[in-house]
Structures are given as structure tokens and as C-alpha cells.
Enzyme design. Structure first.
Site, short mmCIF file in Angstrom:
data_model
loop_
_atom_site.label_atom_id
_atom_site.label_comp_id
_atom_site.label_asym_id
_atom_site.label_seq_id
_atom_site.Cartn_x
_atom_site.Cartn_y
_atom_site.Cartn_z
N ARG A 38 9.96 -37.92 63.11
CA ARG A 38 8.64 -37.28 62.98
C ARG A 38 7.63 -38.17 62.27
NH1 ARG A 38 8.79 -32.14 59.97
NH2 ARG A 38 10.48 -33.19 58.91
N ASN A 56 10.08 -30.68 64.38
CA ASN A 56 11.47 -30.46 64.73
C ASN A 56 11.63 -29.07 65.32
OD1 ASN A 56 12.34 -32.93 63.72
ND2 ASN A 56 12.92 -32.11 61.73
#
Length: 117
Positions: A38, A56
């Protein structure tokens, strides 16, 4: 799938959200959580001048929404297929919208700058 027309973002000529901006929605599968995916994706997207987010998902995949010029989106998709050094990307599902359209409302909001959730 086509989206609705983009609304002006208040920044004249903004490459990320102007009338020539398109969008892509990605689902990245593989070993992509707990490996810095990320944060790395956020950094790459910001360098490319994209607007959107990365997060996520409960199933272990990563979801990405990016808005901007086609060349920048293509670069982000290519990066997502590799990911950061510790990632093991198995597959990237890509859904794209043409320039001048916005992503589906269920994917909103799309903050500027690109955010990690």
C-alpha cells in the site's frame, strides 16, 4: 462500464482530474499484504500525479482506484503487476473507464493526493 461525466475539481488544467483524465480500478492478488504494497503504491501513484486510494481487503488482496491521464494509469498498472520487492503478485484484475468519465459512485471518494487506507 462507463461512468458519469467528471465534475470540475476547481484546479484549472489539473492533469489528474481534468476532462482528459480516465480511471482504473484494480484488485491485486497474491502475497500483497504485510509487504509494504500500500505505501509503495501510494508513493508511485503520487509521483505519477494520480488521485485516488489504495486499501487492503479482508480476503488478502489489495484494491486500488486511480484517476488521471492514461499514460500515468498505464504506468501504475504496470507497477502494480510487480509491486514492491517483497510482494508476490499473482494476478491484477483491471477495470478502466475512458477519459472524461468518473469511476462508479460506490468507489468514491477519491481524495487528492492519493491516499492509503
Amino acid at each position: 462500464m462507463t461512468g458519469r461525466p467528471l465534475e470540475p475539481d476547481g484546479t484549472p488544467g489539473s492533469p489528474a482530474t481534468g476532462p482528459t483524465a480516465g480511471w482504473c480500478h484494480l484488485r491485486v492478488l497474491g502475497r500483497v499484504q504485510g509487504v509494504g504494497y500500500r505505501l509503495s503504491c501510494q508513493q508511485v501513484a503520487r509521483q505519477l500525479g494520480l488521485v485516488g486510494w489504495v486499501r487492503n481487503l479482508a480476503d488478502g488482496s489489495v484494491e486500488v482506484l486511480a484517476i488521471g491521464p492514461d499514460a500515468a494509469l498505464a504506468s501504475l498498472v504496470a507497477w502494480c503487476r510487480q509491486g514492491p520487492p517483497l510482494a508476490e503478485v499473482e494476478r491484477v484484475d483491471v477495470r478502466q473507464g475512458p477519459a472524461g468519465t468518473a469511476p462508479p459512485a460506490e468507489l468514491a471518494p477519491f481524495p487528492d493526493p492519493f491516499s492509503a487506507r
